[in-house]
Design a protein around this motif. Structure first.
Motif, PDB file in Angstrom:
ATOM      1  N   ARG A  28      -6.906   1.366   9.665  1.00 46.37           N
ATOM      2  CA  ARG A  28      -6.210   2.011   8.550  1.00 46.37           C
ATOM      3  C   ARG A  28      -7.231   2.689   7.636  1.00 46.37           C
ATOM      4  O   ARG A  28      -8.440   2.595   7.854  1.00 46.37           O
ATOM      5  N   TYR A  34       7.131  -3.582   4.793  1.00 45.65           N
ATOM      6  CA  TYR A  34       6.740  -2.288   4.226  1.00 45.65           C
ATOM      7  C   TYR A  34       7.947  -1.347   4.143  1.00 45.65           C
ATOM      8  O   TYR A  34       8.195  -0.715   3.105  1.00 45.65           O
ATOM      9  N   SER A  88      -3.638  -1.231   1.379  1.00 45.77           N
ATOM     10  CA  SER A  88      -4.231  -0.657   0.170  1.00 45.77           C
ATOM     11  C   SER A  88      -3.607  -1.203  -1.109  1.00 45.77           C
ATOM     12  O   SER A  88      -4.115  -0.940  -2.207  1.00 45.77           O
ATOM     13  N   GLU A  91       5.228  -4.479   9.046  1.00 41.28           N
ATOM     14  CA  GLU A  91       5.922  -3.201   9.163  1.00 41.28           C
ATOM     15  C   GLU A  91       7.348  -3.309   8.617  1.00 41.28           C
ATOM     16  O   GLU A  91       7.825  -2.408   7.901  1.00 41.28           O
ATOM     17  N   HIS A 138      -0.894   4.755  -2.701  1.00 45.06           N
ATOM     18  CA  HIS A 138      -1.752   3.567  -2.569  1.00 45.06           C
ATOM     19  C   HIS A 138      -1.787   2.818  -3.896  1.00 45.06           C
ATOM     20  O   HIS A 138      -2.241   3.348  -4.908  1.00 45.06           O
ATOM     21  N   SER A 198       1.769   2.953  -0.291  1.00 47.59           N
ATOM     22  CA  SER A 198       1.933   3.841   0.858  1.00 47.59           C
ATOM     23  C   SER A 198       1.140   3.356   2.067  1.00 47.59           C
ATOM     24  O   SER A 198       1.072   4.059   3.076  1.00 47.59           O
ATOM     25  N   ASN A 199       0.567   2.159   1.964  1.00 40.83           N
ATOM     26  CA  ASN A 199      -0.174   1.563   3.072  1.00 40.83           C
ATOM     27  C   ASN A 199      -0.259   0.063   2.805  1.00 40.83           C
ATOM     28  O   ASN A 199      -0.663  -0.346   1.713  1.00 40.83           O
ATOM     29  N   HIS A 217      -4.531   9.383   6.980  1.00 41.68           N
ATOM     30  CA  HIS A 217      -3.499   8.577   6.308  1.00 41.68           C
ATOM     31  C   HIS A 217      -2.909   7.493   7.202  1.00 41.68           C
ATOM     32  O   HIS A 217      -2.721   6.356   6.770  1.00 41.68           O
ATOM     33  N   PHE A 218      -2.578   7.828   8.460  1.00 43.51           N
ATOM     34  CA  PHE A 218      -1.921   6.852   9.328  1.00 43.51           C
ATOM     35  C   PHE A 218      -2.910   6.236  10.306  1.00 43.51           C
ATOM     36  O   PHE A 218      -3.918   6.836  10.674  1.00 43.51           O
ATOM     37  N   ASP A 219      -2.580   5.030  10.765  1.00 47.25           N
ATOM     38  CA  ASP A 219      -3.474   4.269  11.638  1.00 47.25           C
ATOM     39  C   ASP A 219      -3.271   4.619  13.109  1.00 47.25           C
ATOM     40  O   ASP A 219      -3.164   3.744  13.964  1.00 47.25           O
TER      41      ASP A 219
END
Length: 415
Positions: free
Chosen positions: A336, A106, A79, A103, A51, A75-76, A294-296
Motif C-alpha cells: 500500500r 473499509y 493510513s 476490506e 488519508h 481512503s486507505n 494510490h491502490f495496492d
C-alpha cells in the motif's frame, strides 16, 4: 449514526498532532478563520474520504468551521491514525474509520459517511464517487458536486465521464498547479523516502533505485533518491517522459531488465501489475519493493503471495517473501501507499497548499452550483493563483510586477 472508531481515549494524542499541523499550515488557518465568519458551507453535508491523519483532520475542522456537517472516513485502511480519528470525534465530527480495517470494514465505513446524503464529496482515489454511482444512486440528486484529490481518482473519473456515467460535477483538484507541482513532486518525493528510511533503517547511497513511472510523483521520488546518493533507473511507457528522465540524468529501461539489478523498487504509475510474477523471479536476494500509487495493485501482491513458498515478518511493516528459486524479497506496507502506511504522509507545508485548494474548490462548487454544466471541471485559475500569492506571502517572499509599459509590450502586437 454514531461514530465508529477504535478508542476515544486516544483523542489527546490526536489533538496534539492537529495542533502541530495548525501551527505549520498558515493558509488553512487563514481559511479556518475566514470560514468561521462567513460560513460558506452552512447547511451543507460533506462526506470526506482522505488519508485520515492530522493534516486531513485540520482540513475537516476547517470545513466544519465553515458550517459543514462533516462525515469523515479514511481512503486507505493503513493510513488511518486512530488517535487522529478520536480527536475529530472529540471535536464533534462524525467519523467512521480505524487503522487496519478489513476490506469489508473499509467499505462499511465508506457507506456510513455517504448514507446521510452528502451535498459535497471530498474524495481521494474515487471510492466515495464509485459507491454513490453503484450502491447509493438514489442519493445522487442531493449532490452538488465533489473534489478529487489524486491522480488515480481522476483517471477513474475521466473513464466514468467518457462513458457518460458521471452524474454530478467533480473538480480535478490534482490538476491544479498549486497541487500537483508541489504535492506530487516535493510532497511525494520526501514522504516516500521518509517512509522507506524509517521502516528499513538501511542506507540508500550506493544502491540502485528503480522508479516505475515518471509523472510528477515519479519525478519527485527519483530526484530525492538521487539526492540520497542512489543510482536511479526509471521505467516508463511514455517515450516523452522517458526522454525527460534520461535528460534529468537517469537511466531508462524496461522493468524486465531493471528487475534484475534493482535494490529498491518504487511504483508510482496509477496502473495495475507494474511489477508482476516474472519480475519477482528476476530480482536479487534482499530486493525491497514498495508502492507510492494510490491502490495496492501496482505490485502484484496476489501473484507474489501465490508463488511465495514462505513469508516472514521481518520488522514492522516489512514482510519477506521466499521465492521458488530460494531468494527472499521484501515488501513494505503490504504494497500500500508507503508514505502513509509506513510514515505520516506529505509534509504539513505541502498539504497546506493542497488542502487550501480542496477547501476553496468545495466553496466554489457551493457558490456556483447553478452555473456549472460540465461533469469534470478544473480548479478555477483565480483560486489557483490566490493560493500561490498567499503562500508566497506566508513564506516571506516577494516577486516583481509588470510595469504598465511592460504590460503594453506583452499585450500589443506592434502591427
Amino acid at each position: 449514526m454514531a461514530s465508529e472508531i477504535r478508542d476515544i481515549n486516544l483523542a489527546e494524542s490526536g489533538l496534539r498532532k492537529i495542533e502541530w499541523v495548525r501551527r505549520n499550515c498558515p493558509l488553512l488557518s487563514m481559511l479556518h478563520d475566514e470560514f468561521e465568519k462567513t460560513k460558506p458551507f452552512k447547511g451543507q453535508k460533506i462526506a470526506l474520504s482522505v488519508h485520515l491523519e492530522a493534516k486531513t483532520a485540520y482540513l475537516c475542522l476547517t470545513l466544519a468551521a465553515g458550517g459543514a456537517k462533516m462525515y469523515v472516513t479514511g481512503s486507505n485502511p493503513l493510513s488511518t491514525q486512530d488517535d487522529v480519528a478520536a480527536a475529530l470525534v472529540h471535536e464533534g465530527l462524525e467519523v467512521h474509520a480505524w487503522h487496519g480495517a478489513s476490506e469489508e470494514e473499509y467499505l462499511s465505513h465508506i457507506r456510513a459517511v455517504l448514507t446521510p446524503g452528502p451535498n459535497v464529496i471530498i474524495d481521494d482515489g474515487g471510492d466515495l464517487v464509485h459507491m454513490m454511482h453503484t450502491e447509493l444512486r438514489d442519493l445522487i440528486p442531493g449532490v452538488i458536486g465533489g473534489c478529487e484529490e489524486t491522480t488515480t481518482g481522476i483517471i477513474r473519473l475521466e473513464a466514468m465521464n467518457k462513458e457518460g456515467k458521471l452524474k454530478f460535477p467533480m473538480v480535478r483538484v490534482n490538476n491544479a498547479m498549486m497541487k500537483h507541482f508541489f504535492d506530487n513532486r516535493y510532497g511525494t518525493g520526501q514522504s516516500v523516502w521518509d517512509g522507506i528510511n524509517r521502516t528499513t533503517n538501511l542506507i540508500v547511497a550506493g544502491k540502485i533505485v528503480v522508479v516505475a513511472g515518471y509523472g510528477w510523483c515519479g519525478k519527485g521520488v527519483a530526484m530525492r533518491a538521487k539526492g540520497l546518493g542512489a543510482r536511479v533507473i526509471v521505467t516508463e511507457i511514455d517515450p516523452v517522459k522517458a526522454i525527460e528522465a534520461v535528460m534529468d540524468g537517469f537511466d531508462v529501461m524496461p522493468m524486465a531488465e531493471a528487475a534484475e539489478v534493482g535494490d529498491f523498487f518504487v511504483t508510482v504509475t496509477g496502473c495495475d501489475k507494474v511489477i508482476d510474477e516474472e519480475d519477482f523471479m528476476k530480482m536479487k536476494e534482499g530486493a525491497i519493493l514498495c508502492n507510492a500509487g494510490h491502490f495496492d495493485c501496482e505490485i502484484d501482491m496476489a501473484g507474489l503471495r501465490k508463488i511465495a513458498t514462505d513469508t516472514q515478518p521481518m520488522r514492522n511493516n516489512i514482510i519477506g517473501y521466499k521465492l521458488p528459486n530460494g531468494r527472499v524479497i521484501y515488501v513494505l506496507g503490504e504494497g500500500r501507499l508507503v508514505n502513509l502506511a509506513c510514515g505520516d504522509g506529505h509534509p504539513a507545508e505541502i498539504m497546506d497548499m493542497s488542502f487550501a485548494i480542496q477547501a476553496l474548490s468545495g466553496k466554489y462548487l457551493v457558490e456556483h452550483r447553478d452555473e456549472i454544466t460540465d461533469m469534470l471541471i478544473d480548479v478555477p485559475e483565480d483560486v489557483d493563483r490566490e493560493v500561490a500569492v498567499k503562500k508566497l506571502a506566508f513564506m516571506g517572499k516577494k516577486i516583481d510586477k509588470l510595469t504598465p509599459e511592460q504590460e503594453k509590450y506583452l499585450n500589443e502586437s506592434g502591427l
